[in-house]
Design a protein around this motif. Structure first.
Motif, PDB file in Angstrom:
ATOM      1  N   TRP A  41      -3.623   3.189  -2.718  1.00  0.00           N
ATOM      2  CA  TRP A  41      -2.261   2.694  -2.527  1.00  0.00           C
ATOM      3  C   TRP A  41      -1.939   2.649  -1.032  1.00  0.00           C
ATOM      4  O   TRP A  41      -2.282   3.560  -0.286  1.00  0.00           O
ATOM      5  CB  TRP A  41      -1.265   3.606  -3.235  1.00  0.00           C
ATOM      6  CG  TRP A  41      -1.509   3.724  -4.703  1.00  0.00           C
ATOM      7  CD1 TRP A  41      -2.372   4.587  -5.318  1.00  0.00           C
ATOM      8  CD2 TRP A  41      -0.912   2.949  -5.748  1.00  0.00           C
ATOM      9  NE1 TRP A  41      -2.342   4.402  -6.681  1.00  0.00           N
ATOM     10  CE2 TRP A  41      -1.456   3.403  -6.978  1.00  0.00           C
ATOM     11  CE3 TRP A  41       0.027   1.929  -5.767  1.00  0.00           C
ATOM     12  CZ2 TRP A  41      -1.083   2.866  -8.200  1.00  0.00           C
ATOM     13  CZ3 TRP A  41       0.399   1.387  -6.990  1.00  0.00           C
ATOM     14  CH2 TRP A  41      -0.145   1.855  -8.193  1.00  0.00           C
ATOM     15  N   PHE A  42      -1.242   1.602  -0.594  1.00  0.00           N
ATOM     16  CA  PHE A  42      -0.824   1.520   0.812  1.00  0.00           C
ATOM     17  C   PHE A  42       0.679   1.275   0.874  1.00  0.00           C
ATOM     18  O   PHE A  42       1.280   0.735  -0.050  1.00  0.00           O
ATOM     19  CB  PHE A  42      -1.594   0.429   1.562  1.00  0.00           C
ATOM     20  CG  PHE A  42      -1.487  -0.952   0.969  1.00  0.00           C
ATOM     21  CD1 PHE A  42      -0.486  -1.828   1.370  1.00  0.00           C
ATOM     22  CD2 PHE A  42      -2.411  -1.398   0.018  1.00  0.00           C
ATOM     23  CE1 PHE A  42      -0.392  -3.109   0.838  1.00  0.00           C
ATOM     24  CE2 PHE A  42      -2.337  -2.676  -0.519  1.00  0.00           C
ATOM     25  CZ  PHE A  42      -1.317  -3.535  -0.107  1.00  0.00           C
ATOM     26  N   ARG A  43       1.270   1.682   1.994  1.00  0.00           N
ATOM     27  CA  ARG A  43       2.726   1.659   2.110  1.00  0.00           C
ATOM     28  C   ARG A  43       3.223   0.313   2.642  1.00  0.00           C
ATOM     29  O   ARG A  43       2.634  -0.274   3.540  1.00  0.00           O
ATOM     30  CB  ARG A  43       3.191   2.807   3.012  1.00  0.00           C
ATOM     31  CG  ARG A  43       2.836   4.154   2.426  1.00  0.00           C
ATOM     32  CD  ARG A  43       3.293   5.321   3.281  1.00  0.00           C
ATOM     33  NE  ARG A  43       4.752   5.403   3.360  1.00  0.00           N
ATOM     34  CZ  ARG A  43       5.401   6.505   3.754  1.00  0.00           C
ATOM     35  NH1 ARG A  43       4.724   7.602   4.062  1.00  0.00           N
ATOM     36  NH2 ARG A  43       6.716   6.505   3.820  1.00  0.00           N
ATOM     37  N   VAL A  44       4.344  -0.158   2.069  1.00  0.00           N
ATOM     38  CA  VAL A  44       4.883  -1.473   2.432  1.00  0.00           C
ATOM     39  C   VAL A  44       6.384  -1.440   2.708  1.00  0.00           C
ATOM     40  O   VAL A  44       6.981  -2.482   2.971  1.00  0.00           O
ATOM     41  CB  VAL A  44       4.594  -2.517   1.316  1.00  0.00           C
ATOM     42  CG1 VAL A  44       3.093  -2.702   1.127  1.00  0.00           C
ATOM     43  CG2 VAL A  44       5.252  -2.109  -0.004  1.00  0.00           C
ATOM     44  N   GLU A  45       7.005  -0.257   2.684  1.00  0.00           N
ATOM     45  CA  GLU A  45       8.467  -0.222   2.748  1.00  0.00           C
ATOM     46  C   GLU A  45       9.039  -0.788   4.041  1.00  0.00           C
ATOM     47  O   GLU A  45      10.182  -1.277   4.069  1.00  0.00           O
ATOM     48  CB  GLU A  45       8.989   1.206   2.540  1.00  0.00           C
ATOM     49  CG  GLU A  45       8.623   2.206   3.612  1.00  0.00           C
ATOM     50  CD  GLU A  45       7.314   2.920   3.327  1.00  0.00           C
ATOM     51  OE1 GLU A  45       7.061   3.934   4.001  1.00  0.00           O
ATOM     52  OE2 GLU A  45       6.555   2.464   2.447  1.00  0.00           O
ATOM     53  N   GLU A  46       8.265  -0.774   5.126  1.00  0.00           N
ATOM     54  CA  GLU A  46       8.787  -1.286   6.391  1.00  0.00           C
ATOM     55  C   GLU A  46       8.984  -2.796   6.359  1.00  0.00           C
ATOM     56  O   GLU A  46       9.646  -3.360   7.235  1.00  0.00           O
ATOM     57  CB  GLU A  46       7.857  -0.905   7.534  1.00  0.00           C
ATOM     58  CG  GLU A  46       6.493  -1.553   7.466  1.00  0.00           C
ATOM     59  CD  GLU A  46       5.595  -1.117   8.602  1.00  0.00           C
ATOM     60  OE1 GLU A  46       4.679  -1.890   8.934  1.00  0.00           O
ATOM     61  OE2 GLU A  46       5.803  -0.023   9.147  1.00  0.00           O
ATOM     62  N   PRO A  64      14.514   4.797   2.870  1.00  0.00           N
ATOM     63  CA  PRO A  64      14.865   6.075   2.248  1.00  0.00           C
ATOM     64  C   PRO A  64      13.733   6.687   1.435  1.00  0.00           C
ATOM     65  O   PRO A  64      13.762   7.870   1.122  1.00  0.00           O
ATOM     66  CB  PRO A  64      16.062   5.722   1.363  1.00  0.00           C
ATOM     67  CG  PRO A  64      15.917   4.251   1.093  1.00  0.00           C
ATOM     68  CD  PRO A  64      15.316   3.688   2.335  1.00  0.00           C
ATOM     69  N   PHE A  65      12.728   5.896   1.054  1.00  0.00           N
ATOM     70  CA  PHE A  65      11.590   6.438   0.320  1.00  0.00           C
ATOM     71  C   PHE A  65      10.373   5.532   0.512  1.00  0.00           C
ATOM     72  O   PHE A  65      10.494   4.378   0.915  1.00  0.00           O
ATOM     73  CB  PHE A  65      11.894   6.592  -1.181  1.00  0.00           C
ATOM     74  CG  PHE A  65      12.477   5.374  -1.839  1.00  0.00           C
ATOM     75  CD1 PHE A  65      11.661   4.354  -2.314  1.00  0.00           C
ATOM     76  CD2 PHE A  65      13.859   5.245  -1.999  1.00  0.00           C
ATOM     77  CE1 PHE A  65      12.193   3.228  -2.926  1.00  0.00           C
ATOM     78  CE2 PHE A  65      14.415   4.126  -2.615  1.00  0.00           C
ATOM     79  CZ  PHE A  65      13.570   3.115  -3.076  1.00  0.00           C
ATOM     80  N   ALA A  66       9.200   6.082   0.245  1.00  0.00           N
ATOM     81  CA  ALA A  66       7.960   5.323   0.393  1.00  0.00           C
ATOM     82  C   ALA A  66       7.821   4.316  -0.739  1.00  0.00           C
ATOM     83  O   ALA A  66       8.172   4.596  -1.885  1.00  0.00           O
ATOM     84  CB  ALA A  66       6.768   6.279   0.387  1.00  0.00           C
TER      85      ALA A  66
END
Length: 235
Positions: A41-46, A64-66
């Motif tokens: 899994w990779f982060r995309v919230e930005e 506010p959250f990942a």
């Protein structure tokens, strides 16, 4: 022979299948299309404007959250998800369940309370027709992270307006089923695709209104940041 394999063999005789991503014969998701999904899994919230809190000190915008994803929403991934969302196909459900089950348990904020996995809301018609893909995904994620699955969100119908205005009103139309209390629970939201983060923002507001704390969201795929796409179009 496992019951699932036996059932698949029977279905292959009655209903021939092809890969939802590329059309390869006798596959639900072929090896090539599966390779389009990340192994972790990779982060995309930005990249999600509805979740970004603008920083005024020059630092990166914060969420506010990942929000964790397995792929970019493009090519075979997009075609596979569109088919999954629009046909009643238990074998394709199993293919995406297996996709999630074989990925690593993601690292996100430490859980300080029992964890509930909550799917993004879907219409009652989609649920009745067997196309409740966020529900399928939610149960698979709950198994992956050792949480409890609960389908507790609903969305009221909204009409008219511009695309962004309608998106905002759809976000604010999400609510928790009457009588549900999430006080004392950490919540992981799940959705199939994230574009602007509006649905996740609305779901988070609803969870908070019922006392829960959203610690992360997990999606199959994420689109490109719409703000960056607009900048490219104007160059």
């Amino acid at each position: 022979m496992p019951a699932k394999q036996l059932w698949n063999d029977i279905l292959d005789i009655i209903f021939p299948r092809w890969c939802a991503g590329c059309g390869e014969w006798d596959e639900d998701l072929c090896a090539h299309c599966l390779g389009e999904f990340s192994t972790s899994w990779f982060r995309v919230e930005e990249h999600l404007p509805y979740l970004s809190h603008v920083s005024f000190d020059g630092k990166a915008d914060t969420s506010p959250f990942a929000v964790l994803a397995l792929a970019d929403y493009a090519g075979p991934v997009a075609r596979a998800i569109v088919r999954w969302k629009n046909v009643t196909d238990r074998r394709l459900d199993w293919a995406f369940e297996d996709l999630i089950a074989t990925r690593q348990n993601p690292e996100f904020l430490a859980r300080a309370a029992p964890t509930v996995v909550v799917p993004a809301p879907s219409s009652s018609a989609r649920i009745r027709s067997g196309c409740f893909v966020t529900g399928v995904m939610g149960k698979a994620v709950a198994d992956l992270i050792d949480g409890r699955y609960e389908n507790v969100l609903v969305r009221k119908r909204v009409r008219g307006g511009t695309r962004m205005d309608a998106r905002e009103r759809k976000s604010r139309a999400i609510d928790v089923v009457a009588g549900i209390n999430l006080t004392g629970y950490d919540v992981v939201l799940v959705d199939d695709v994230v574009t602007t983060g509006a649905t996740l923002a609305g779901a988070s507001r609803a969870v908070k209104s019922a006392g829960g704390r959203v610690i992360a969201a997990m999606v199959i795929a994420a689109t490109h940041d719409p703000r960056q796409m607009r900048e490219l179009q104007h160059k």
